[in-house]
Scaffold this active site. Structure first.
Site, short mmCIF file in Angstrom:
data_model
loop_
_atom_site.label_atom_id
_atom_site.label_comp_id
_atom_site.label_asym_id
_atom_site.label_seq_id
_atom_site.Cartn_x
_atom_site.Cartn_y
_atom_site.Cartn_z
N VAL A 1 -7.27 -65.62 6.35
CA VAL A 1 -8.82 -65.09 5.70
C VAL A 1 -8.86 -65.69 4.30
CG1 VAL A 1 -8.87 -63.01 7.05
CG2 VAL A 1 -7.60 -62.80 4.90
N SER A 2 -10.07 -65.72 3.91
CA SER A 2 -10.40 -66.42 2.49
C SER A 2 -10.18 -65.40 1.26
CB SER A 2 -11.81 -66.77 2.40
OG SER A 2 -11.99 -67.78 3.54
N THR A 3 -10.33 -64.14 1.50
CA THR A 3 -10.33 -63.15 0.41
C THR A 3 -9.44 -61.92 0.66
OG1 THR A 3 -12.24 -61.77 0.81
CG2 THR A 3 -12.36 -63.78 -0.30
N GLN B 1 -10.81 -59.28 3.06
CA GLN B 1 -11.23 -59.58 4.57
C GLN B 1 -10.03 -59.19 5.34
OE1 GLN B 1 -12.04 -63.71 4.04
NE2 GLN B 1 -13.98 -63.45 4.70
#
Length: 182
Positions: free
Chosen positions: A9-11, A14
């Protein structure tokens, strides 16, 4: 053939939960699922590096979607080629793509061509933007941080390069380079 999973996940806001559930549903044991949190575009990610160490020839890596393996096409292709070279297949669940078998080799080839085309388009747009900016008077490169006027004044006042360097807090080679330019 052992099944491994990779989730990203990017952040930190998330969740990896849904990806991990999908990987388990496809047969990856929880102990063989590796994950990363963060949008770093490079391929030096802790979970990915652990996965690279654990997988062996004949293994299968499951990923929920293409964009979960790499942040950009070029990174993704590099990883696919790396795994393919080691005899490790990758299956992208959502897209229904796999690097297994003859069709898998074709997928890798097509994705490589797409990555090359993307790289070329980025270079073209970057160069066009740079040319346009230069035509509009934008200067590129680092701004000069040495007070050249003061350096020249000190030199004219018969101060040596070593003393000028100490006075301005720069290297002696920088003093010589500027004096040579003038």
């Amino acid at each position: 053939m052992r099944k491994f999973g990779y989730a990203r996940v990017s952040t930190s806001q998330q969740s990896l939960k849904l990806q991990k559930q999908a990987l388990e549903a496809e047969g990856a044991k929880p102990s063989r699922i590796f994950s990363d949190v963060g949008s770093r575009s490079n391929m030096d990610r802790e979970g990915l590096n652990l996965l690279r160490v654990k997988v062996e020839e004949g293994d299968l890596v499951l990923v929920t979607r293409l964009d979960r393996l790499g942040s950009d096409t070029a990174d993704m292709i590099k990883l696919i080629k790396e795994f393919d070279k080691a005899g490790i297949a990758i299956r992208f669940i959502k897209e229904g793509l796999s690097t297994e078998g003859t069709m898998g080799k074709m997928v890798v080839t097509i994705l490589s061509a797409v990555a090359d085309a993307e790289r070329e388009r980025i270079l073209e747009r970057t160069n066009e933007g740079r040319i346009d900016a230069m035509a509009n008077g934008v200067a590129f490169g680092r701004k000069r941080s040495v007070d050249r006027v003061k350096l020249l004044e000190l030199h004219k006042g018969k101060m040596g390069a070593t003393d000028i360097a100490k006075e301005l807090g720069i290297g002696r080679s920088t003093v010589y380079s500027i004096l040579k330019e003038e």
